[in-house]
Design a protein around this motif. Structure first.
Motif, mmCIF file in Angstrom:
data_model
loop_
_atom_site.group_PDB
_atom_site.id
_atom_site.type_symbol
_atom_site.label_atom_id
_atom_site.label_comp_id
_atom_site.label_asym_id
_atom_site.label_seq_id
_atom_site.Cartn_x
_atom_site.Cartn_y
_atom_site.Cartn_z
ATOM 1 N N ASP A 196 0.312 -1.370 0.118
ATOM 2 C CA ASP A 196 0.050 0.336 -0.144
ATOM 3 C C ASP A 196 0.924 1.102 -0.251
ATOM 4 N N THR A 197 2.666 1.144 0.748
ATOM 5 C CA THR A 197 2.901 2.415 0.575
ATOM 6 C C THR A 197 3.895 2.121 0.528
ATOM 7 N N MET A 198 3.890 0.723 -0.959
ATOM 8 C CA MET A 198 5.567 0.753 -1.036
ATOM 9 C C MET A 198 5.931 1.946 -1.661
ATOM 10 N N VAL A 265 7.594 4.531 -9.169
ATOM 11 C CA VAL A 265 6.985 3.321 -9.366
ATOM 12 C C VAL A 265 5.388 4.527 -8.593
ATOM 13 N N SER A 266 4.159 3.767 -8.934
ATOM 14 C CA SER A 266 3.280 3.841 -7.993
ATOM 15 C C SER A 266 2.065 2.800 -7.963
ATOM 16 N N LYS A 267 1.885 2.533 -7.570
ATOM 17 C CA LYS A 267 0.932 1.335 -7.327
ATOM 18 C C LYS A 267 -0.811 2.291 -7.937
ATOM 19 N N MET A 268 -0.794 0.376 -8.844
ATOM 20 C CA MET A 268 -2.013 0.710 -10.190
ATOM 21 C C MET A 268 -2.940 0.307 -10.068
ATOM 22 N N SER A 269 -2.923 -1.179 -8.783
ATOM 23 C CA SER A 269 -4.110 -2.161 -8.966
ATOM 24 C C SER A 269 -3.986 -3.008 -7.428
ATOM 25 N N SER A 270 -4.996 -2.621 -6.526
ATOM 26 C CA SER A 270 -5.043 -3.658 -5.791
ATOM 27 C C SER A 270 -5.516 -5.067 -6.004
ATOM 28 N N ASP A 272 -4.543 -7.223 -9.334
ATOM 29 C CA ASP A 272 -3.706 -7.097 -9.972
ATOM 30 C C ASP A 272 -2.076 -7.960 -9.195
ATOM 31 N N LEU A 273 -1.974 -8.902 -9.947
ATOM 32 C CA LEU A 273 -0.715 -9.309 -9.344
ATOM 33 C C LEU A 273 0.714 -8.186 -9.855
ATOM 34 N N SER A 274 0.102 -7.608 -10.840
ATOM 35 C CA SER A 274 0.872 -6.630 -11.412
ATOM 36 C C SER A 274 0.598 -5.257 -10.570
ATOM 37 N N ALA A 275 0.747 -5.398 -9.730
ATOM 38 C CA ALA A 275 0.350 -3.995 -8.682
ATOM 39 C C ALA A 275 0.527 -2.993 -8.851
ATOM 40 N N PHE A 276 1.860 -2.669 -10.226
ATOM 41 C CA PHE A 276 2.956 -1.317 -9.355
ATOM 42 C C PHE A 276 3.236 -1.068 -11.428
ATOM 43 N N ALA A 277 3.132 -0.724 -11.522
ATOM 44 C CA ALA A 277 3.598 0.344 -12.657
ATOM 45 C C ALA A 277 4.789 1.863 -12.757
ATOM 46 N N SER A 278 5.532 2.019 -13.691
ATOM 47 C CA SER A 278 6.359 2.927 -13.566
ATOM 48 C C SER A 278 6.330 4.112 -15.208
ATOM 49 N N PRO A 279 4.819 5.070 -15.399
ATOM 50 C CA PRO A 279 4.662 4.332 -16.374
ATOM 51 C C PRO A 279 5.347 6.357 -17.590
ATOM 52 N N ASN A 280 6.148 6.685 -16.559
ATOM 53 C CA ASN A 280 7.082 7.884 -16.783
ATOM 54 C C ASN A 280 9.175 7.513 -17.284
ATOM 55 N N PHE A 281 9.135 5.800 -17.044
ATOM 56 C CA PHE A 281 10.727 5.915 -16.985
ATOM 57 C C PHE A 281 9.995 3.596 -17.217
ATOM 58 N N PRO A 282 11.182 3.458 -18.149
ATOM 59 C CA PRO A 282 11.544 1.639 -18.141
ATOM 60 C C PRO A 282 11.971 1.426 -16.815
ATOM 61 N N PRO A 283 11.184 -0.266 -16.993
ATOM 62 C CA PRO A 283 12.276 -0.557 -15.637
ATOM 63 C C PRO A 283 13.526 -0.765 -16.260
ATOM 64 N N LEU A 284 14.057 -1.370 -14.810
ATOM 65 C CA LEU A 284 15.458 -1.578 -14.850
ATOM 66 C C LEU A 284 15.908 -3.052 -15.241
ATOM 67 N N VAL A 285 14.648 -4.200 -15.108
ATOM 68 C CA VAL A 285 15.126 -5.059 -15.309
ATOM 69 C C VAL A 285 13.953 -5.701 -15.404
ATOM 70 N N ASN A 286 13.326 -6.787 -16.811
ATOM 71 C CA ASN A 286 12.841 -7.703 -16.704
ATOM 72 C C ASN A 286 13.384 -9.288 -16.514
ATOM 73 N N ILE A 375 2.531 19.011 -10.722
ATOM 74 C CA ILE A 375 2.810 17.987 -11.266
ATOM 75 C C ILE A 375 1.370 17.484 -12.002
ATOM 76 N N THR A 376 1.638 16.520 -12.912
ATOM 77 C CA THR A 376 0.090 16.302 -13.095
ATOM 78 C C THR A 376 -0.779 14.993 -12.710
ATOM 79 N N GLN A 377 -2.182 15.223 -12.295
ATOM 80 C CA GLN A 377 -2.559 13.625 -11.522
ATOM 81 C C GLN A 377 -2.799 12.882 -13.306
ATOM 82 N N CYS A 378 -2.552 13.107 -13.953
ATOM 83 C CA CYS A 378 -2.309 12.367 -14.962
ATOM 84 C C CYS A 378 -1.170 11.099 -14.992
ATOM 85 N N ALA A 379 -1.625 9.809 -14.357
ATOM 86 C CA ALA A 379 -0.345 8.942 -14.376
ATOM 87 C C ALA A 379 0.607 8.897 -15.403
#
Length: 666
Positions: A196-198, A265-270, A272-286, A375-379
């Motif tokens: 929740d607060t990660m 990152v922001s928590k995007m879903s309560s 989904d197993l994919s709970a987090f997203a980084s909309p403005n920056f690519p992942p460091l590791v896949n 900042i913007t309200q947009c994700a």
């Protein structure tokens, strides 16, 4: 003294704050509840998380019953017990762990449940406690681009009481940062944290962990490990694997097979197993069949400062989300003391209602010294001054937060306002400046012409010319020299009428040559050759940005395949102080170890290069686990020989006299 750290073993401290995204919870009458030591006992019973065969001091814990016998104190026998008696259980390997709080869970919390015996906790100084915690060790494994085939030994520092993440506050961020600082001898850190607060915690820690040189990963789960179907196993194993095999000197979040920069990152879903997203920056590791690290985007420390944990955050910050029809009185009341900073979530690309009274309220707050960040309200997206409604905010004194997440903007503001040495003007300037990769730099216009084959070939010719210069110049002292092949005469080249190289062929050749060149230049303390190799990367405005950016740590950390040494190792072995300084300022990682398990600091001390040792210590270097017994031996031999200079150098590395074999008066 604990057994020395093998060269093929990395050590990770797992800080278990509580719910861990329900990772260590059990189902109770009121839903998921944290249970002391449940996580540790569960991991110990699974060979993928703990392989008893890797631990020569460990016995009989390959089964749950064997571990329970040990934890309850039973199962110990003597030769007189006769046939059928339980096998004696040997002592377990432990790791020394420090904390700002007492370590261990009182027996009263679970008096009727069998669990691991409490460690002996002692207070070593004010607000510093330490204990030898039983360790777990993974089977040997190797990962693509990692630091070789190794096992991961880890200990779990469990908080008491365990916290639900909704109860995490500033004091808990300080506690996590402090425990990382107290245990910085570990190779990496994994923080189990509620989801929740990660995003808030990972953002705050990214700023609080100043000049970080080791991997810190926060992870948790949506479904606890106690359930048959869960995401806790994959999340914890992925975080532990990355922490144990790669040096990614950032505060990160690992979730659903992906490692993100923690302040992106922001928590995007309560659900989904994919709970987090980084909309403005690519992942460091896949993480899939292969582990793919995006080394292009990994931060690299370029300052000569030691790691430290900043242990204060300002509580006088808040977030205000604009909405149509918001009253000016609401704005004015919100900005009243003791508020010192506000994150203003605006419409779209940074727009706000164009009411004069509202703008006046914002201007008055800014004039009083309140730092307001837009900042913007947009994700996904960023604020800009492209629209007139956005420019009026900037004219009122509001600062652009670019594409920061709400969690990041709030914690960055709290971090900056906690530093008394910063003025309000400096805080406003730093808000828009990337400190930990938390916002995107303004995009410069790209060069008007594309990279050409001729340009690439010209680069290769420069590399070859630099090789000739380096290998032809006399070395400063005894060095391994390379004899260059005799260049073809111009007439011979013309007679054969060679085809022009393709850009791909030239790039592949350059990829082979540059690592040799940078190692050679580092060993010879040749700054010209070293800078040439580093410049081959290409700058951010380069049209042919070199692919060396996407190797582990960049070309500045490229490995000698035979020895596993980096250019920094080569510089330190040869006493190349100027080269070491340039490498460190270019992102060289001081904690990397070679295939023998030794750090650059160990080699510099072993060769008696005091100037280089001072430089490395200034940059935060410490001896690795496999260095320590050899360093203790070096200190002993220096003392026996009466070599005060060598003894002084060894002491500068941080080795304690008590760690050496007793040798009398130093």
């Amino acid at each position: 003294m604990e057994p020395s750290q093998p060269a093929d073993e990395s050590r990770v401290l797992v800080i278990y704050t509580g719910a861990g995204g329900t990772i260590g919870m059990l189902v109770g009458q009121q839903g998921y509840v944290p249970e002391p030591y449940f996580l540790t006992e569960t991991l110990r019973s699974q060979t993928r998380f703990h392989d008893p065969q890797q631990d020569s001091l460990f016995s009989n814990s390959g089964s749950v019953q064997g571990f329970r016998n040990w934890s309850s104190g039973s199962g110990r026998s003597s030769p007189q017990d006769g046939p059928g008696a339980a096998s004696p259980i040997k002592p377990q390997r432990t790791l020394l762990v420090r904390s700002s709080r007492p370590i261990g869970v009182p027996e009263s919390l679970a008096p009727n449940k069998p669990h691991r015996k409490q460690p002996t906790c002692i207070q070593v100084s004010e607000n510093v406690y330490e204990a030898h915690l039983p360790s777990l060790v993974t089977p040997y494994s190797a990962v693509p681009g990692g630091t070789g085939n190794k096992s991961i030994r880890y200990a779990i520092l469990e908080w008491n009481p365990l916290l639900d993440s909704s109860n995490i506050d500033i004091d808990d961020w300080v506690r996590i940062a402090t425990e990382i600082e107290l245990n910085y001898t570990f190779d990496a850190f994994v923080v189990l944290h509620g989801t929740d607060t990660m995003g808030y915690s990972s953002s705050a820690l990214s700023f609080m962990l100043e000049d970080l040189g080791k991997t810190v990963i926060l992870t948790g789960a949506q479904i606890p490990m106690s359930q048959l179907r869960n995401d806790a196993v994959d999340n914890f194993m992925g975080a532990l694997t990355i922490a144990g095999h790669y040096i990614i000197p950032e505060c990160c979040v690992y979730f659903n097979h992906t490692l993100y920069r923690g302040n992106r990152v922001s928590k995007m879903s309560s659900y989904d197993l994919s709970a987090f997203a980084s909309p403005n920056f690519p992942p460091l590791v896949n993480v899939g069949i292969d582990i793919v690290v995006n080394w292009n985007e990994v931060l690299r420390q370029t300052s000569l400062r030691r790691f430290r944990a900043h242990k204060k955050m300002s509580p006088h910050v808040a977030t205000l989300r604009l909405f149509p029809g918001i009253a000016t009185a609401t704005i004015s009341a919100f900005f009243m003391p003791p508020i010192r900073g506000v994150v203003l979530e605006t419409f779209g690309a940074g727009n706000a209602p164009q009411r004069a009274d509202l703008m006046q309220a914002l201007k008055e707050a800014c004039d009083r010294g309140v730092v307001v960040v837009a900042i913007t309200q947009c994700a996904k997206g960023s604020v800009s001054d492209a629209y007139e409604t956005g420019r009026t905010l900037l004219q009122a004194g509001v600062v652009s937060g670019n594409d920061m997440t709400p969690e990041c903007a709030l914690t960055k503001l709290s971090y900056l306002l906690s530093k008394p040495e910063l003025s309000v003007t400096e805080v406003r300037e730093l808000i828009s400046t990337p400190l930990r990769g938390e916002l995107t730099r303004p995009i410069r216009s790209a060069p008007s012409h594309p990279a050409t084959v001729e340009k690439t070939v010209e680069n290769i010719q420069g590399v070859l010319a630099e090789f000739v210069r380096l290998t032809s110049a006399p070395p400063r002292g005894p060095r391994i020299t390379l004899t260059p092949e005799t260049p073809l005469e111009t007439s011979a080249r013309d007679a054969t009428a060679p085809w022009t190289w393709t850009a791909a062929e030239a790039a592949n050749t350059e990829a082979v040559l540059i690592p040799f060149l940078i190692h050679l230049a580092a060993a010879r303390d040749d700054l010209e050759g070293l800078q040439f190799s580093l410049d081959a990367l290409g700058g951010p405005d380069s049209a042919d940005q070199h692919h060396f950016l996407n190797v582990a740590g960049g070309v500045v950390n490229c490995l000698d395949l035979a020895t596993g040494k980096t250019p920094l190792h080569a510089a330190c072995l040869n006493g190349s102080a100027r080269a070491a300084d340039l490498l460190l300022r270019s992102g060289a990682l001081v904690h990397l170890r070679d295939s023998l398990g030794h750090t650059a600091l160990y080699y510099a001390a072993c060769q008696g290069h005091e100037e280089v040792v001072d430089l490395l210590v200034q940059a935060g270097a410490t001896l690795g686990g496999f260095d320590e017994p050899f360093a203790a031996l070096g200190l002993r031999d220096a003392s026996l020989a009466g070599n005060q200079i060598a003894a002084r150098i060894w002491l500068k590395t941080g080795i304690k006299v008590s760690d050496a074999v007793p040798i009398g008066t130093m």
